[in-house]
Design a protein around this motif. Sequence first.
Motif, mmCIF file in Angstrom:
data_model
loop_
_atom_site.group_PDB
_atom_site.id
_atom_site.type_symbol
_atom_site.label_atom_id
_atom_site.label_comp_id
_atom_site.label_asym_id
_atom_site.label_seq_id
_atom_site.Cartn_x
_atom_site.Cartn_y
_atom_site.Cartn_z
ATOM 1 N N ALA A 56 0.814 -1.215 0.000
ATOM 2 C CA ALA A 56 0.000 0.000 0.000
ATOM 3 C C ALA A 56 0.853 1.272 0.000
ATOM 4 N N GLU B 85 4.363 2.810 -4.998
ATOM 5 C CA GLU B 85 3.643 3.289 -6.171
ATOM 6 C C GLU B 85 2.909 2.120 -6.820
ATOM 7 N N PRO B 86 1.701 2.345 -7.364
ATOM 8 C CA PRO B 86 0.933 1.233 -7.945
ATOM 9 C C PRO B 86 1.713 0.421 -8.969
ATOM 10 N N ALA C 295 4.318 -1.671 -7.048
ATOM 11 C CA ALA C 295 3.630 -2.722 -6.297
ATOM 12 C C ALA C 295 3.101 -3.807 -7.227
ATOM 13 N N ALA C 296 2.555 -3.397 -8.367
ATOM 14 C CA ALA C 296 2.031 -4.371 -9.333
ATOM 15 C C ALA C 296 3.146 -5.243 -9.889
ATOM 16 N N ASN D 204 -7.446 0.698 -2.665
ATOM 17 C CA ASN D 204 -6.124 0.537 -3.280
ATOM 18 C C ASN D 204 -6.039 -0.728 -4.118
ATOM 19 N N ARG D 205 -6.834 -1.736 -3.758
ATOM 20 C CA ARG D 205 -6.772 -3.018 -4.454
ATOM 21 C C ARG D 205 -7.131 -2.877 -5.925
ATOM 22 N N ALA E 196 -6.721 -0.297 -7.898
ATOM 23 C CA ALA E 196 -5.626 0.329 -8.643
ATOM 24 C C ALA E 196 -4.500 -0.666 -8.903
ATOM 25 N N LEU E 197 -4.212 -1.515 -7.931
ATOM 26 C CA LEU E 197 -3.156 -2.512 -8.095
ATOM 27 C C LEU E 197 -3.515 -3.528 -9.176
ATOM 28 N N ALA F 163 -3.136 -2.145 -12.627
ATOM 29 C CA ALA F 163 -1.749 -1.969 -13.061
ATOM 30 C C ALA F 163 -1.073 -3.286 -13.429
ATOM 31 N N SER G 184 -3.539 -10.430 -13.689
ATOM 32 C CA SER G 184 -4.707 -9.921 -12.959
ATOM 33 C C SER G 184 -5.888 -10.871 -13.078
#
Length: 439
Positions: A60, A63-64, A67-68, A90-91, A93-94, A97, A103
């Motif tokens: 969290a 940066e997205p 993190a991705a 936040n989930r 956005a991750l 990305a 995904s």
Amino acid sequence: MKPLESLLKVFVQLHPEDAARAFETLDSEERHWLFKSLPSRIALALLQRISPHAGAEIVAQLEPAQAAKLLGRLPPRVASSVLHQVDPSNREALITALPQDVSRGLLALAQYAPETAGGMMEPRVVSLAADITVQEAISAIRQAPREALHYLYVTRRDGTLDGVINMRDLLLAKPRDPIAPIVRREVTRVPDVMSSSEVVDLMGQKRFLALPVVDFEGRLIGVVKQADALASSQAAAFENLQKIVGAGADERALSPVSMVVKSRLPWLFVNLVTAFMAAAVIGVFEGTIAKVAALAVLLPVVAGQGGNTGSQSLAVVMRGLALRELVPGSRKQLIYKELFGGLINGVAVAVVTAIAVFAWRMAAGDSVLAGSGLSLVIAMAMVVNMAAAAISGAVIPLILQKLGRDPAQSAAIFLTTVTDIVGFAAFLGFASLFMSWIV
């Protein structure tokens, strides 16, 4: 600061398990600073080993895009566990990305609760088409990633699980023969919604290294590995142990103080309220205690024996619930068993306690009548409290389960309340009734 950073990097690289435990003891800012200073390869190894809760905090704060990138390199099951703990805002956005193929897999895993077969499965699994030849099957196995090979599962073209092939049978078959004749179609499989405890039990019975997981239509969607099932079983056992006494399920031995306070303090307040309830019972009999000081000395004996009896009953019932030993219709039998067991044990302990109290009062100079009266009072209170404690240890988790709550959720706190109140009320109540004998 450079030598310190180098030392930390070496520590994480050489001892990742120990580093993960130490990492979780740091506060949020220290974790973020350390994680950012690590090379991506070492940071990835650390992220795989820390708890999902700590991993979600790290993710969290990144940066997205960064993190991705990390989540995309994690094993899907680990990445899904971390995403489960990330704040929903936040989930999204991750997940956006992440690469589409990654995904899609994580979203498929995210729909399952962590305590189901789907939530603990490894989605990377290689399967063989049912209509290929032996030579094509061997070629497919050689090209498959090693981490995705478990058993040689065979699927139809629509993805439904058809069976499994023994490696020996495959190697002994002729290269141009179809694999269909050597497929063993009686294969143990688990539905994706099966609870993790049932999966663990089944794996313990079958002693397989992995179990295939299928969806509602029978399609092979992953496998549950033995190591993951064992880890899940151990984690569930320790979580239940912590919840029984009012500690948080996510708390670890070296968790930050903030988590300790957040998870324990509410139940400590509940315990405080129940302690005042027990104290109120004593307050009702304040006059009785003032007449016979020995009653105050013996109060902990009655309460302590009730607490031990209830804890024994609670432990056995929790085991029965966890291992599903309690079949439908057996709960009444369980309660009767605990009641009679508590009564018999209570009588045995009461006799010994009465003899000890009588000897004590005789040595203190009391009359035979007074000593006998106090012995009778504590004996009766002991039988009542131990019988009530045995029943409470069985009934409390059953009631919590009936209400849709976790049977382990602070059961010990509620049990202590019952044993203290019943023990104090029985002992002081009988003392009031037989006061003319005791004084």
